[in-house]
Design a protein around this motif. Structure first.
Motif, PDB file in Angstrom:
ATOM      1  N   PHE A   1     -76.127  56.873  30.410  1.00  0.00           N
ATOM      2  CA  PHE A   1     -77.224  56.358  30.108  1.00  0.00           C
ATOM      3  C   PHE A   1     -77.582  55.133  31.251  1.00  0.00           C
TER       4      PHE A   1
ATOM      5  N   SER B   1     -64.670  50.197  19.800  1.00  0.00           N
ATOM      6  CA  SER B   1     -65.554  50.624  19.909  1.00  0.00           C
ATOM      7  C   SER B   1     -66.313  50.450  21.162  1.00  0.00           C
TER       8      SER B   1
ATOM      9  N   SER C   1     -65.723  52.774  23.175  1.00  0.00           N
ATOM     10  CA  SER C   1     -66.003  53.836  23.911  1.00  0.00           C
ATOM     11  C   SER C   1     -66.442  55.151  24.489  1.00  0.00           C
TER      12      SER C   1
ATOM     13  N   LYS D   1     -67.605  57.319  21.605  1.00  0.00           N
ATOM     14  CA  LYS D   1     -67.485  58.820  20.571  1.00  0.00           C
ATOM     15  C   LYS D   1     -68.435  59.479  20.444  1.00  0.00           C
TER      16      LYS D   1
ATOM     17  N   THR E   1     -71.835  59.445  21.174  1.00  0.00           N
ATOM     18  CA  THR E   1     -71.957  59.774  22.178  1.00  0.00           C
ATOM     19  C   THR E   1     -71.917  61.195  22.952  1.00  0.00           C
TER      20      THR E   1
HETATM   21  N1  LIG Z   1     -79.058  55.820  24.355  1.00  0.00           N
HETATM   22  C1  LIG Z   1     -78.498  55.220  24.842  1.00  0.00           C
HETATM   23  N2  LIG Z   1     -79.397  54.716  25.299  1.00  0.00           N
HETATM   24  C2  LIG Z   1     -78.432  53.416  26.064  1.00  0.00           C
HETATM   25  N3  LIG Z   1     -76.384  53.276  25.522  1.00  0.00           N
HETATM   26  C3  LIG Z   1     -76.910  53.810  24.845  1.00  0.00           C
HETATM   27  C4  LIG Z   1     -77.019  54.636  23.282  1.00  0.00           C
HETATM   28  N4  LIG Z   1     -76.259  55.717  23.365  1.00  0.00           N
HETATM   29  C5  LIG Z   1     -74.839  54.152  23.561  1.00  0.00           C
HETATM   30  N5  LIG Z   1     -75.407  54.221  24.016  1.00  0.00           N
HETATM   31  C6  LIG Z   1     -74.155  52.992  25.238  1.00  0.00           C
HETATM   32  O1  LIG Z   1     -72.815  53.823  25.249  1.00  0.00           O
HETATM   33  C7  LIG Z   1     -71.735  53.137  25.023  1.00  0.00           C
HETATM   34  C8  LIG Z   1     -70.740  54.379  24.142  1.00  0.00           C
HETATM   35  O2  LIG Z   1     -71.994  54.144  22.416  1.00  0.00           O
HETATM   36  P1  LIG Z   1     -71.144  55.152  21.504  1.00  0.00           P
HETATM   37  O3  LIG Z   1     -72.205  54.804  20.502  1.00  0.00           O
HETATM   38  O4  LIG Z   1     -70.992  56.132  21.659  1.00  0.00           O
HETATM   39  O5  LIG Z   1     -69.592  54.506  21.294  1.00  0.00           O
HETATM   40  P2  LIG Z   1     -68.662  54.862  19.805  1.00  0.00           P
HETATM   41  O6  LIG Z   1     -67.501  55.175  20.090  1.00  0.00           O
HETATM   42  O7  LIG Z   1     -69.447  55.662  18.759  1.00  0.00           O
HETATM   43  O8  LIG Z   1     -68.675  52.716  19.801  1.00  0.00           O
HETATM   44  P3  LIG Z   1     -68.117  52.950  17.480  1.00  0.00           P
HETATM   45  O9  LIG Z   1     -67.115  52.982  17.911  1.00  0.00           O
HETATM   46  O10 LIG Z   1     -68.550  51.438  17.440  1.00  0.00           O
HETATM   47  O11 LIG Z   1     -69.474  53.773  16.754  1.00  0.00           O
HETATM   48  C9  LIG Z   1     -72.194  52.048  24.464  1.00  0.00           C
HETATM   49  O12 LIG Z   1     -72.099  51.192  25.499  1.00  0.00           O
HETATM   50  C10 LIG Z   1     -74.035  52.175  24.210  1.00  0.00           C
HETATM   51  O13 LIG Z   1     -74.009  51.078  24.150  1.00  0.00           O
END
Ligand SMILES: Nc1ncnc2c1ncn2[C@@H]1O[C@H](COP(=O)(O)OP(=O)(O)OP(=O)(O)O)[C@@H](O)[C@H]1O
Ligand SMILES: [Mg+2]
Length: 228
Positions: A15, A39, A41, A43, A45
């Motif tokens: 991103f 959180s 990391s 996942k 994505t």
């Molecule tokens: N559409 C987007 N645009 C910009 N940054 C993004 C976008 N989607 C996710 N990110 C960034 O990517 C990183 C990973 O986000 P992600 O949602 O995949 O984490 P996660 O492991 O699912 O967290 P959680 O356990 O809190 O759900 C974060 O720093 C987030 O800000």
């Protein structure tokens, strides 16, 4: 061939900065894999990348027929339960919708709207709708995160049964390590932008919720938590 039902090689997602890099995953048909990690990391994505919802670099091969249950409830509030389920079906098939409603244990609530159901019931509908389409791959993003620990356990048992019966290839994202061990063939830790550690879960399936009190279970849990 056996492990190529899902094949991810050198996956990267960017991103504003790199979120995923050098991600590799091979899955066989019918396998249940969980992904745990802190959180932020990456996942969600990773699931989005598999579903084709974000631009990626690298290679992803996966079956075309895929369903995803999102991190927050993903029901249509203006449709009743039966309509929500039927939405997942190819044709509006009354009988199949009713079968799914039985499977998710919500007989009698067909004409309720999502807001009239508990959190766990809503998630059952979301998962029911996802399996209604008989996808070859199902992606679950923390489906039980909003539930109290007791409902969560009930839902884990329920998913355990459904997953064993339907033998659909499944990727579950969760921050609950017990849940990951209980349900999965393998557990991966997503850390520093890639799938770092792989744990093969040795317990035979279907599993009883009580195996979480087993010593081997506890040792595995400790090891996984250490590597997150
Ligand atoms: N559409 C987007 N645009 C910009 N940054 C993004 C976008 N989607 C996710 N990110 C960034 O990517 C990183 C990973 O986000 P992600 O949602 O995949 O984490 P996660 O492991 O699912 O967290 P959680 O356990 O809190 O759900 C974060 O720093 C987030 O800000
Ligand atoms: Mg997430």
């Amino acid at each position: 061939m056996a492990k190529e039902h899902v094949s991810v090689k050198g996956l990267a997602v960017e991103f504003n900065e790199r979120v995923l890099e050098d991600v590799f995953l091979q899955m066989r048909k019918g396998e249940f894999v969980s992904i745990v990690g802190k959180s932020g990391s990456g996942k969600t994505t990773f699931l989005n990348a598999l579903a084709g919802l974000v631009p990626v670099k690298g290679e992803i091969r996966r079956p075309k027929q895929l369903a995803m249950v999102f991190q927050n409830y993903s029901l249509f509030p203006w449709m009743n339960i039966k309509e929500n389920i039927a939405f997942g079906l190819k044709e509006n098939d009354e009988k199949k919708a009713q079968e799914i409603i039985e499977k998710i244990g919500l007989c009698g609530k067909e004409y309720f709207y999502p807001k009239q159901l508990s959190g766990g019931q809503q998630q059952r509908v979301a998962i029911g709708r996802a399996i209604a389409a008989k996808p070859e791959l199902i992606l679950l993003d923390e489906p039980f995160a909003n539930l109290d620990s007791f409902s969560r356990m009930q839902m884990q048992d329920w998913l355990n049964g459904i997953a064993n019966e339907s033998k659909t290839t499944t990727i579950l994202v969760t921050h609950d390590v017990d849940e990951a061990i209980l349900l999965s063939d393998r557990v991966f830790v997503l850390k520093d932008k890639s799938l770092q550690q792989e744990f093969t879960i040795p317990f035979t399936k279907p599993r009883k919720n009580e195996i979480r009190y087993d010593q081997l279970f506890q040792e595995l849990k400790k090891e996984i938590i250490k590597s997150i």
